[in-house]
Design a protein around this motif. Structure first.
Motif, PDB file in Angstrom:
ATOM      1  N   PRO A   5      -9.083   0.672  -7.037  1.00  0.00           N
ATOM      2  CA  PRO A   5      -7.851   0.244  -6.368  1.00  0.00           C
ATOM      3  C   PRO A   5      -8.095  -0.609  -5.132  1.00  0.00           C
ATOM      4  N   VAL A   6      -9.268  -0.485  -4.510  1.00  0.00           N
ATOM      5  CA  VAL A   6      -9.524  -1.189  -3.255  1.00  0.00           C
ATOM      6  C   VAL A   6      -9.458  -2.693  -3.460  1.00  0.00           C
ATOM      7  N   GLN A   7     -10.235  -3.199  -4.407  1.00  0.00           N
ATOM      8  CA  GLN A   7     -10.245  -4.635  -4.667  1.00  0.00           C
ATOM      9  C   GLN A   7      -8.898  -5.100  -5.214  1.00  0.00           C
ATOM     10  N   PHE A   8      -8.326  -4.328  -6.116  1.00  0.00           N
ATOM     11  CA  PHE A   8      -7.044  -4.687  -6.725  1.00  0.00           C
ATOM     12  C   PHE A   8      -5.963  -4.862  -5.658  1.00  0.00           C
ATOM     13  N   MET A   9      -5.840  -3.920  -4.757  1.00  0.00           N
ATOM     14  CA  MET A   9      -4.798  -3.984  -3.742  1.00  0.00           C
ATOM     15  C   MET A   9      -5.092  -5.074  -2.707  1.00  0.00           C
ATOM     16  N   ARG A  10      -6.348  -5.284  -2.381  1.00  0.00           N
ATOM     17  CA  ARG A  10      -6.702  -6.332  -1.427  1.00  0.00           C
ATOM     18  C   ARG A  10      -6.291  -7.701  -1.969  1.00  0.00           C
ATOM     19  N   GLU A  11      -6.508  -7.939  -3.246  1.00  0.00           N
ATOM     20  CA  GLU A  11      -6.163  -9.229  -3.848  1.00  0.00           C
ATOM     21  C   GLU A  11      -4.648  -9.479  -3.837  1.00  0.00           C
ATOM     22  N   ARG A  12      -3.868  -8.434  -3.626  1.00  0.00           N
ATOM     23  CA  ARG A  12      -2.402  -8.568  -3.626  1.00  0.00           C
ATOM     24  C   ARG A  12      -1.820  -8.474  -2.225  1.00  0.00           C
ATOM     25  N   GLY A  13      -2.673  -8.555  -1.217  1.00  0.00           N
ATOM     26  CA  GLY A  13      -2.196  -8.523   0.150  1.00  0.00           C
ATOM     27  C   GLY A  13      -1.761  -7.157   0.624  1.00  0.00           C
ATOM     28  N   ALA A  14      -2.075  -6.126  -0.137  1.00  0.00           N
ATOM     29  CA  ALA A  14      -1.681  -4.760   0.203  1.00  0.00           C
ATOM     30  C   ALA A  14      -2.921  -3.911   0.412  1.00  0.00           C
ATOM     31  N   ALA A  15      -3.813  -4.405   1.254  1.00  0.00           N
ATOM     32  CA  ALA A  15      -5.105  -3.757   1.452  1.00  0.00           C
ATOM     33  C   ALA A  15      -4.942  -2.321   1.908  1.00  0.00           C
ATOM     34  N   ILE A  16      -5.713  -1.442   1.292  1.00  0.00           N
ATOM     35  CA  ILE A  16      -5.750  -0.044   1.705  1.00  0.00           C
ATOM     36  C   ILE A  16      -6.601   0.048   2.950  1.00  0.00           C
ATOM     37  N   SER A  17      -6.067   0.589   4.038  1.00  0.00           N
ATOM     38  CA  SER A  17      -6.783   0.601   5.305  1.00  0.00           C
ATOM     39  C   SER A  17      -7.977   1.534   5.243  1.00  0.00           C
ATOM     40  N   GLY A  18      -8.899   1.303   6.155  1.00  0.00           N
ATOM     41  CA  GLY A  18     -10.111   2.115   6.157  1.00  0.00           C
ATOM     42  C   GLY A  18     -11.161   1.491   5.260  1.00  0.00           C
ATOM     43  N   SER A  19     -12.265   2.162   5.088  1.00  0.00           N
ATOM     44  CA  SER A  19     -13.344   1.654   4.249  1.00  0.00           C
ATOM     45  C   SER A  19     -13.929   2.798   3.449  1.00  0.00           C
ATOM     46  N   GLU A  20     -14.544   2.407   2.332  1.00  0.00           N
ATOM     47  CA  GLU A  20     -15.131   3.431   1.478  1.00  0.00           C
ATOM     48  C   GLU A  20     -16.434   3.937   2.059  1.00  0.00           C
ATOM     49  N   ALA A  74       0.845  -1.191   0.000  1.00  0.00           N
ATOM     50  CA  ALA A  74       0.000   0.000   0.000  1.00  0.00           C
ATOM     51  C   ALA A  74       0.882   1.242   0.000  1.00  0.00           C
ATOM     52  N   PRO A  75       0.484   2.309  -0.709  1.00  0.00           N
ATOM     53  CA  PRO A  75       1.340   3.498  -0.816  1.00  0.00           C
ATOM     54  C   PRO A  75       1.507   4.259   0.490  1.00  0.00           C
ATOM     55  N   LEU A  76       0.518   4.180   1.371  1.00  0.00           N
ATOM     56  CA  LEU A  76       0.618   4.726   2.730  1.00  0.00           C
ATOM     57  C   LEU A  76      -0.502   4.110   3.553  1.00  0.00           C
ATOM     58  N   ALA A  77      -0.495   4.389   4.854  1.00  0.00           N
ATOM     59  CA  ALA A  77      -1.401   3.683   5.756  1.00  0.00           C
ATOM     60  C   ALA A  77      -2.715   4.410   6.005  1.00  0.00           C
ATOM     61  N   GLY A  78      -2.929   5.563   5.408  1.00  0.00           N
ATOM     62  CA  GLY A  78      -4.135   6.330   5.673  1.00  0.00           C
ATOM     63  C   GLY A  78      -5.407   5.652   5.198  1.00  0.00           C
ATOM     64  N   GLY A  79      -6.490   5.853   5.928  1.00  0.00           N
ATOM     65  CA  GLY A  79      -7.772   5.288   5.550  1.00  0.00           C
ATOM     66  C   GLY A  79      -8.397   6.011   4.369  1.00  0.00           C
ATOM     67  N   ILE A  80      -9.353   5.354   3.743  1.00  0.00           N
ATOM     68  CA  ILE A  80     -10.032   5.919   2.578  1.00  0.00           C
ATOM     69  C   ILE A  80     -11.058   6.950   3.021  1.00  0.00           C
ATOM     70  N   VAL A  81     -10.978   8.139   2.437  1.00  0.00           N
ATOM     71  CA  VAL A  81     -11.935   9.189   2.765  1.00  0.00           C
ATOM     72  C   VAL A  81     -12.841   9.538   1.591  1.00  0.00           C
ATOM     73  N   SER A  82     -12.550   8.991   0.432  1.00  0.00           N
ATOM     74  CA  SER A  82     -13.446   9.141  -0.717  1.00  0.00           C
ATOM     75  C   SER A  82     -13.178   7.982  -1.661  1.00  0.00           C
ATOM     76  N   GLY A 111     -10.122   7.210  -8.750  1.00  0.00           N
ATOM     77  CA  GLY A 111      -9.244   6.594  -7.772  1.00  0.00           C
ATOM     78  C   GLY A 111      -9.858   6.691  -6.399  1.00  0.00           C
ATOM     79  N   VAL A 112      -9.038   6.542  -5.381  1.00  0.00           N
ATOM     80  CA  VAL A 112      -9.492   6.709  -4.005  1.00  0.00           C
ATOM     81  C   VAL A 112      -8.603   7.746  -3.324  1.00  0.00           C
ATOM     82  N   ASP A 113      -9.159   8.433  -2.344  1.00  0.00           N
ATOM     83  CA  ASP A 113      -8.406   9.414  -1.576  1.00  0.00           C
ATOM     84  C   ASP A 113      -8.040   8.810  -0.232  1.00  0.00           C
ATOM     85  N   LEU A 114      -6.773   8.876   0.133  1.00  0.00           N
ATOM     86  CA  LEU A 114      -6.271   8.309   1.372  1.00  0.00           C
ATOM     87  C   LEU A 114      -5.860   9.429   2.320  1.00  0.00           C
ATOM     88  N   ALA A 115      -6.343   9.364   3.552  1.00  0.00           N
ATOM     89  CA  ALA A 115      -6.022  10.391   4.536  1.00  0.00           C
ATOM     90  C   ALA A 115      -4.530  10.413   4.819  1.00  0.00           C
TER      91      ALA A 115
END
Length: 389
Positions: A374-389, A240-248, A260-264
């Motif tokens: 990106p959420v599903q894509f990264m989750r399938e690679r073990g690099a889940a983006i933290s937080g939820s949409e 994951a590019p950073l640990a911030g949760g998804i805010v959009s 895309g998604v916005d990460l805090a």
């Protein structure tokens, strides 16, 4: 929050950020939508048809080399049994799952997962094999030459895999380095860049045969599922590019052009390359008026991605990182490793608060047509983006 660069249709967007579990603090962020078309052909596209994968991550699962094999359009049952042997040897030697992916991708390139003989092997030896290779003195799954062992040894899949692992783990920082670099250090191939195109499929085969193992990351010497972020790289080669949760989220009803998604992230949070690859773009995206003034905070409706980076990865994937606070730390054409810091988060461009806008594109297509969630894509690679949409 941004929209891909070089676009014309853009709109102001609003986001909410949850600051603590007790007090909801609303921070407004804005991004843009749309993107100009730009196509690449380097690296090509990885084949996407294949087996049904484990939906979970079963760290206790041992590969079964004699049981029923999963179905992959690219390989038959015998080839997948050879893949299972490679994984089992890695498990027996306690090699982290990233090594299994590297070994599989290497054998996929060298032999298409077939135990190959050659024209010099005496028929009297009666060695079982699955075809004859083109190299006169190379044998087996990894096409190993005489210095790797006897004819009988090199034609034994478990021996060949063990010799590969022996050399692979001696490559400095092999778990963080690009797959093609590690494979080449072991194989010394005449085609050093050829291994990369097999990485995606190798990860899917590892997942199918070993319970989602490509989604694991090594933490304190132990495998952990879905925890790849920052400098921690999953066996799949992603983080994951950073640990911030998804805010959009991606293309929501309120923001259908949000590709895309916005990460805090506060200002100057390190942004990590999600996987190894080559930098395509690292520049200031012009705003609606055509100005390139990214060295100051942006504002809603300004337009543009601010300082941003696009990276091309094996399999034709492209990742995008927007709204950096200053000029990116990388330049076009530069090769980067997974987890490498490529810049710092900020709020340049069309934005009203610090965050990272993160996109994933397929088919080497930088335009909105290539964007996927990106959420599903990264989750399938073990690099889940933290937080939820």
């Amino acid at each position: 929050m941004n929209a891909p660069p070089d676009s014309t249709p853009r709109r102001k967007l609003r986001l909410g950020v949850l600051a603590t579990a007790l007090t909801a603090v609303l921070a407004l962020l804005c991004c843009v939508g749309g993107a100009g078309a730009f196509f690449l052909t380097e690296l090509g596209n990885e084949e996407k048809d294949g087996a049904a994968l484990d939906s979970g991550c079963n760290l206790g699962r041992r590969v079964n080399i004699t049981g029923e094999m999963p179905r992959f359009a690219e390989y038959g049952e015998g080839q997948l049994r050879n893949a299972a042997v490679i994984i089992k040897v890695g498990q027996d030697r306690k090699v982290p799952a990233r090594g299994w992916v590297i070994a599989l991708a290497t054998a996929m390139q060298e032999s298409a997962l077939r135990n190959l003989a050659n024209s010099t092997v005496p028929a009297s030896l009666g060695l079982p094999h699955e075809g004859v290779g083109s190299d006169h003195d190379s044998l087996g799954l990894f096409q190993q030459r005489p210095g790797w062992g006897s004819v009988e040894e090199r034609m034994t899949p478990s021996y060949a895999a063990g010799k590969f692992y022996d050399k692979m783990i001696k490559v400095p920082d092999w778990e963080q380095r690009p797959l093609t670099v590690v494979a080449q250090r072991v194989q010394v191939s005449a085609f050093p860049d050829a291994y990369a195109k097999h990485e995606e499929l190798a990860g899917r085969i590892v997942d199918a045969l070993a319970g989602g193992a490509a989604r694991t990351v090594q933490i304190a010497g132990r495998a952990v599922c879905d925890a790849a972020r920052g400098a921690r790289i999953a066996a799949s080669g992603w983080t994951a590019p950073l640990a911030g949760g998804i805010v959009s989220g991606f293309r929501t009803a309120e923001r259908p052009s949000h590709n895309g998604v916005d990460l805090a992230a506060g200002k100057r949070t390190p942004i990590h390359a999600a996987s190894a690859g080559r930098v395509l773009v690292a520049r200031c995206d012009p705003d609606h008026s055509g100005r390139r003034d990214c060295d100051r905070d942006g504002w809603p409706g300004k337009g543009g991605c601010g300082w941003f980076v696009d990276i091309l990865h094996a399999g034709g994937y492209i990742t995008r990182y927007c709204h950096m606070i200053e000029r990116p730390h990388v330049v076009p054409g530069q090769m980067v490793t997974a987890g490498q810091v490529i810049g710092l988060s900020g709020t340049s461009g069309n934005s009203s608060g610090p965050h990272l806008h993160f996109e994933v594109h397929v088919d080497s297509d930088r335009s909105s047509r290539g964007a996927i969630n990106p959420v599903q894509f990264m989750r399938e690679r073990g690099a889940a983006i933290s937080g939820s949409e």
